[in-house]
Design a protein around this motif. Structure first.
Motif, short mmCIF file in Angstrom:
data_model
loop_
_atom_site.label_atom_id
_atom_site.label_comp_id
_atom_site.label_asym_id
_atom_site.label_seq_id
_atom_site.Cartn_x
_atom_site.Cartn_y
_atom_site.Cartn_z
N UNK A 73 0.84 -1.19 0.00
CA UNK A 73 0.00 0.00 0.00
C UNK A 73 0.88 1.24 0.00
N UNK A 74 0.63 2.14 -0.93
CA UNK A 74 1.35 3.42 -1.00
C UNK A 74 0.37 4.53 -0.65
N UNK A 75 0.83 5.46 0.16
CA UNK A 75 0.03 6.64 0.49
C UNK A 75 0.86 7.87 0.18
N UNK A 76 0.38 8.68 -0.76
CA UNK A 76 1.01 9.95 -1.11
C UNK A 76 0.15 11.07 -0.57
N UNK A 77 0.76 12.05 0.10
CA UNK A 77 0.01 13.18 0.63
C UNK A 77 0.67 14.48 0.20
N UNK A 78 -0.11 15.35 -0.37
CA UNK A 78 0.34 16.69 -0.73
C UNK A 78 -0.04 17.60 0.44
N UNK A 79 0.95 17.94 1.26
CA UNK A 79 0.71 18.76 2.45
C UNK A 79 0.70 20.25 2.15
N UNK A 80 1.28 20.66 1.02
CA UNK A 80 1.52 22.09 0.82
C UNK A 80 0.70 22.73 -0.28
N UNK A 81 0.35 21.99 -1.32
CA UNK A 81 -0.31 22.63 -2.46
C UNK A 81 -1.82 22.38 -2.45
N UNK A 82 -2.22 21.13 -2.67
CA UNK A 82 -3.64 20.82 -2.78
C UNK A 82 -4.23 20.23 -1.50
N UNK A 83 -3.37 19.86 -0.54
CA UNK A 83 -3.82 19.26 0.72
C UNK A 83 -4.79 18.11 0.47
N UNK A 84 -4.29 17.11 -0.21
CA UNK A 84 -5.09 15.94 -0.58
C UNK A 84 -4.16 14.74 -0.63
N UNK A 85 -4.72 13.54 -0.57
CA UNK A 85 -3.88 12.35 -0.62
C UNK A 85 -4.38 11.35 -1.64
N UNK A 86 -3.51 10.41 -1.98
CA UNK A 86 -3.85 9.35 -2.93
C UNK A 86 -3.32 8.03 -2.39
N UNK A 87 -4.22 7.06 -2.28
CA UNK A 87 -3.84 5.69 -1.93
C UNK A 87 -3.67 4.88 -3.20
N UNK A 88 -2.63 4.07 -3.24
CA UNK A 88 -2.47 3.09 -4.32
C UNK A 88 -2.14 1.76 -3.68
N UNK A 101 -5.89 -0.88 -6.78
CA UNK A 101 -6.85 0.11 -6.29
C UNK A 101 -6.16 1.46 -6.21
N UNK A 102 -6.86 2.49 -6.61
CA UNK A 102 -6.37 3.87 -6.48
C UNK A 102 -7.55 4.72 -6.04
N UNK A 103 -7.35 5.46 -4.93
CA UNK A 103 -8.48 6.23 -4.41
C UNK A 103 -7.98 7.38 -3.54
N UNK A 104 -8.85 8.34 -3.35
CA UNK A 104 -8.56 9.58 -2.65
C UNK A 104 -8.38 9.37 -1.14
N UNK A 105 -7.50 10.16 -0.55
CA UNK A 105 -7.45 10.33 0.90
C UNK A 105 -7.94 11.75 1.15
N UNK A 106 -9.08 11.89 1.80
CA UNK A 106 -9.72 13.21 1.88
C UNK A 106 -8.89 14.20 2.68
#
Length: 202
Positions: free
Chosen positions: A88-103, A142-147
């Motif tokens: 499981x990979x979790x990417x989080x954009x903390x500075x620009x869009x403040x959103x995450x993506x799970x893969x 699976x690829x989905x948003x982290x709110x």
């Protein structure tokens, strides 16, 4: 817990079996991600991977890959992947869009030479002489948003300057990607080695 209806809607509306164009653009600009693996007994490990934008490569809508460099020799993640390919990979954009993506997907280890034969446009590491130990190729399942509601907004700050750095070439504050310098890697920040030495001397 009474959430089956909400979960079903989430799967129907948000969970993809591939990376859509916006997801691919998001992945391509990330400088870090969190990686979850487990061994054949289900014992888990989580870790952190980082690099310049583009170090996590989008191969196509169904696959990602990232390079693994020389580390502490424990090979926790790679060892787990050899036993159990589910990651499981979790990417989080903390500075620009403040959103995450799970893969979530299945991973396999690929040599640098084999990867470059298949994907000749893979980036070359900017550090002279440094090449990936191996690549981890992930087939997307699976690829989905982290709110964004609990993701803090973080602002970039300049790297701290340190007069006692062993590697004077880093005095300009550049990130120490792949360094083997003990101090630049954090040394014994948590005091574990000192504690073990103290116990051994008793």
């Amino acid at each position: 817990m009474g959430t089956a209806g909400r979960a079903g809607r989430f799967y129907d509306e948000q969970v993809l079996d591939r990376l859509n164009p916006r997801m691919r653009e998001f992945v391509a600009r990330q400088e870090m991600f969190f990686l979850a693996t487990a061994d054949s007994h289900g014992e888990c490990d989580s870790t952190f991977r980082a690099g310049p934008p583009g170090f996590l490569q989008v191969l196509d809508e169904g696959a990602l890959a990232y390079p693994e460099y020389r580390g502490n020799g424990v090979m926790a993640s790679l060892g787990n992947i050899r036993e159990n390919p589910h990651v499981g990979l979790l990417m989080i954009d903390f500075s620009q869009d403040r959103i995450g993506l799970h893969v979530n997907g299945r991973a396999r280890l690929v040599t640098d030479d084999a990867m470059r034969q298949r994907y000749p446009d893979l980036p070359v590491d900017p550090v002279p002489g440094r090449r990936p130990h191996v690549w981890v190729e992930v087939e997307v399942e699976e690829a989905y948003i982290h709110c964004s509601k609990h993701i803090p907004r973080l602002v970039r700050a300049p790297l701290r300057q340190s007069a006692d750095r062993a590697d004077s070439s880093a005095a300009d504050g550049e990130q120490a990607w792949g360094s083997d310098d003990v101090k630049r890697k954090g040394g014994d920040y948590f005091g574990a080695a000192a504690q073990e030495r103290g116990l051994a001397s008793r």
